[in-house]
Design a protein around this motif. Sequence first.
Motif, short mmCIF file in Angstrom:
data_model
loop_
_atom_site.label_atom_id
_atom_site.label_comp_id
_atom_site.label_asym_id
_atom_site.label_seq_id
_atom_site.Cartn_x
_atom_site.Cartn_y
_atom_site.Cartn_z
N ALA A 63 1.01 -0.95 0.08
CA ALA A 63 -0.04 -0.15 -0.01
C ALA A 63 1.01 1.07 -0.16
N SER A 64 1.93 1.45 1.03
CA SER A 64 2.82 2.55 0.96
C SER A 64 3.44 2.56 -0.17
N ALA A 65 3.85 1.60 -1.01
CA ALA A 65 4.97 1.83 -2.14
C ALA A 65 3.99 2.22 -3.32
N GLY A 66 2.86 2.06 -3.28
CA GLY A 66 1.84 2.29 -4.26
C GLY A 66 1.24 3.55 -4.07
N GLU A 67 -0.13 3.48 -4.52
CA GLU A 67 -1.27 4.79 -4.17
C GLU A 67 -2.03 4.28 -3.16
N GLY A 68 -1.73 3.16 -2.36
CA GLY A 68 -2.89 2.79 -1.30
C GLY A 68 -2.56 3.42 0.10
N VAL A 69 -3.47 3.01 0.98
CA VAL A 69 -3.28 3.62 2.30
C VAL A 69 -3.03 2.37 3.18
N ILE A 70 -2.47 2.40 4.29
CA ILE A 70 -2.44 1.27 5.24
C ILE A 70 -3.55 1.71 6.41
#
Length: 173
Positions: free
Chosen positions: A34-41
């Motif tokens: 998530a963090s490396a892409g467009e997502g959120v943790i």
Amino acid sequence: MQKMFTTQLLGLFTRIMDKEAYSIEDGARLLAQASAGEGVIYIKGFGEMEGVVLEAINGPEPLENVRVLKDVADLKPIDRVLLFTRFSDDHKANEFAKQLEEKGISFVAVSGVKKTTEHHLPDVADVHINTFVLKPLIPNEDGERVGFPTLIAGLYIYTCIKFILDEILTEYE
């Protein structure tokens, strides 16, 4: 009593590290997606395990790219969830996990694994990390067991995940 409790806690931490090191690393890798892409943790705690959420959000070293999860409807497929609960058969946590599974959201769950056949969190989580806390650690003078360190174990596991996640994200940059 404090010395005995401390000894038991050290044993618990060692057991977690010996038996769950790979799961902790796998969990950090899953969250890093998530963090490396467009997502959120997103992070969610049930019962006393909400203390881990407070640490992740407001602690002296907050987790980067993390938000408190309030509604599964807000999640996107690239998001990841870190879920904490006392026991693997927690009804509310399992209901929540089923919602994540139905929506196709990958998640890491942390709980003490009870040997039950229904509502079993390790069966639905992408990665499950066992706290090994199922009962209090030490007997008191009356013979009752006391010292139930679920939050302590959860914070220890969270911190281990955070260390690995930070390393992964540093290498990714």
